[in-house]
Enzyme design. Structure first.
Site, mmCIF file in Angstrom:
data_model
loop_
_atom_site.group_PDB
_atom_site.id
_atom_site.type_symbol
_atom_site.label_atom_id
_atom_site.label_comp_id
_atom_site.label_asym_id
_atom_site.label_seq_id
_atom_site.Cartn_x
_atom_site.Cartn_y
_atom_site.Cartn_z
ATOM 1 N N ILE A 17 -32.171 5.754 -79.138
ATOM 2 C CA ILE A 17 -31.289 5.282 -78.059
ATOM 3 C C ILE A 17 -30.696 3.899 -78.389
ATOM 4 O O ILE A 17 -29.569 3.601 -78.024
ATOM 5 C CB ILE A 17 -32.047 5.278 -76.701
ATOM 6 C CG1 ILE A 17 -31.086 5.081 -75.521
ATOM 7 C CG2 ILE A 17 -33.134 4.238 -76.630
ATOM 8 C CD1 ILE A 17 -30.437 6.314 -75.020
ATOM 9 N N ASN A 30 -39.965 0.155 -66.262
ATOM 10 C CA ASN A 30 -40.965 0.220 -65.194
ATOM 11 C C ASN A 30 -40.551 -0.792 -64.126
ATOM 12 O O ASN A 30 -39.668 -1.612 -64.364
ATOM 13 C CB ASN A 30 -42.378 -0.034 -65.743
ATOM 14 C CG ASN A 30 -42.526 -1.432 -66.300
ATOM 15 O OD1 ASN A 30 -42.421 -2.417 -65.574
ATOM 16 N ND2 ASN A 30 -42.726 -1.533 -67.607
ATOM 17 N N VAL A 39 -39.133 3.457 -75.157
ATOM 18 C CA VAL A 39 -37.709 3.109 -75.108
ATOM 19 C C VAL A 39 -37.536 1.648 -74.669
ATOM 20 O O VAL A 39 -36.750 0.890 -75.255
ATOM 21 C CB VAL A 39 -36.980 4.044 -74.102
ATOM 22 C CG1 VAL A 39 -35.588 3.546 -73.788
ATOM 23 C CG2 VAL A 39 -36.920 5.470 -74.643
ATOM 24 N N ASP A 40 -38.268 1.281 -73.641
ATOM 25 C CA ASP A 40 -38.192 -0.065 -73.062
ATOM 26 C C ASP A 40 -38.486 -1.133 -74.125
ATOM 27 O O ASP A 40 -37.728 -2.101 -74.303
ATOM 28 C CB ASP A 40 -39.234 -0.125 -71.929
ATOM 29 C CG ASP A 40 -38.959 -1.231 -70.930
ATOM 30 O OD1 ASP A 40 -37.905 -1.894 -71.042
ATOM 31 O OD2 ASP A 40 -39.804 -1.422 -70.037
ATOM 32 N N SER A 129 -39.127 9.440 -68.254
ATOM 33 C CA SER A 129 -40.451 9.847 -67.729
ATOM 34 C C SER A 129 -41.278 10.751 -68.637
ATOM 35 O O SER A 129 -42.424 11.056 -68.312
ATOM 36 C CB SER A 129 -40.346 10.520 -66.350
ATOM 37 O OG SER A 129 -40.136 9.568 -65.333
ATOM 38 N N THR A 130 -40.721 11.225 -69.778
ATOM 39 C CA THR A 130 -41.485 12.209 -70.568
ATOM 40 C C THR A 130 -42.356 11.604 -71.668
ATOM 41 O O THR A 130 -42.940 12.332 -72.466
ATOM 42 C CB THR A 130 -40.556 13.283 -71.189
ATOM 43 O OG1 THR A 130 -39.688 12.660 -72.145
ATOM 44 C CG2 THR A 130 -39.730 13.975 -70.131
ATOM 45 N N TYR A 133 -44.991 8.144 -69.047
ATOM 46 C CA TYR A 133 -45.117 8.603 -67.657
ATOM 47 C C TYR A 133 -45.510 10.078 -67.522
ATOM 48 O O TYR A 133 -45.715 10.561 -66.408
ATOM 49 C CB TYR A 133 -43.840 8.297 -66.874
ATOM 50 C CG TYR A 133 -43.729 6.847 -66.398
ATOM 51 C CD1 TYR A 133 -44.718 5.912 -66.697
ATOM 52 C CD2 TYR A 133 -42.650 6.424 -65.632
ATOM 53 C CE1 TYR A 133 -44.629 4.601 -66.261
ATOM 54 C CE2 TYR A 133 -42.544 5.098 -65.186
ATOM 55 C CZ TYR A 133 -43.540 4.196 -65.500
ATOM 56 O OH TYR A 133 -43.453 2.904 -65.055
#
Ligand code: AR6
Length: 184
Positions: A17, A30, A39-40, A129-130, A133
């Protein structure tokens, strides 16, 4: 794989990404907006400190208690190729009967609405979310694609939506769902 929904091109690709050249990329954040893993972590690491600076301001002014699940905010993208990062919070999977699907749909919708309101023409999503999370990817892919499709049928402001999957396996799952959901 490439699909057309109205006038919008929807692509399902394997990739990172943080390497996308769309105008906006989405962060699976979050509620703290202070960074994390997945990703974050990658976005803040590659984008540099200006993103966190803006997140801190958003926390201080708009969301002192944190960004609620399903909502989205926008910041600069620092050194990334994209111009903006749209931060959203997906639901933590807890079996599926705690409103997870609706919250995940809301997260995608909030990102698209925010992008649209800013005149953004192209946007790339990770699979929200995958990862950490725990949302099962086959279920999540359907929610993601159906929500994006519904939005694009109603609004014609965005030209390109890209789903960026980290692994080939995840890409296959999204492609299978996309063939069913976006081709009809
Ligand atoms: N590009 C594209 N996809 C990626 C990348 C990347 N660079 N890195 C991981 N993925 P996650 P979540 C995939 O955990 O489940 C963070 O700590 C990954 O394989 O990033 O929404 C936040 O701070 C998975 O399929 O997001 C939150 O605390 C997908 O992206 C929490 O994780 C999402 O995985 C959010 O968890």
């Amino acid at each position: 794989m490439e699909f057309k929904v109205g006038r919008t091109v929807v692509r399902v690709i394997q990739g990172d990404i943080t390497e996308q050249e769309t105008e906006a990329i989405v962060n699976a954040a979050n509620p703290t907006l202070m960074g994390g893993g997945g990703v974050d972590g990658a976005i803040h690491r590659k984008g540099g400190p200006s993103i966190l600076e803006e997140c801190k301001k958003i926390r201080a002014t708009q969301y002192p208690k944190g960004l609620p699940t399903g909502k989205a905010v926008i910041t600069n993208a620092g050194r990334l190729k994209a111009k903006y990062v749209i931060h959203t919070v997906g639901p933590i999977w807890s079996g599926g009967d705690r409103g997870e699907a609706e919250l995940l749909a809301e997260a995608y919708r909030s990102c698209l609405e925010l992008a649209s309101s800013k005149g953004i023409k192209s946007i790339a999503f990770p699979s929200i979310s995958t990862g950490a999370y725990g949302y099962p990817i086959s279920k999540a892919s359907r929610v993601a694609l159906e929500t994006v499709k519904d939005f694009l049928i109603k609004e014609h402001t965005i030209n390109e939506v890209v789903f960026v999957l980290f692994s080939r396996e995840d890409q296959k799952v999204y492609e299978k769902a996309a063939e069913e959901i976006l081709s009809k």
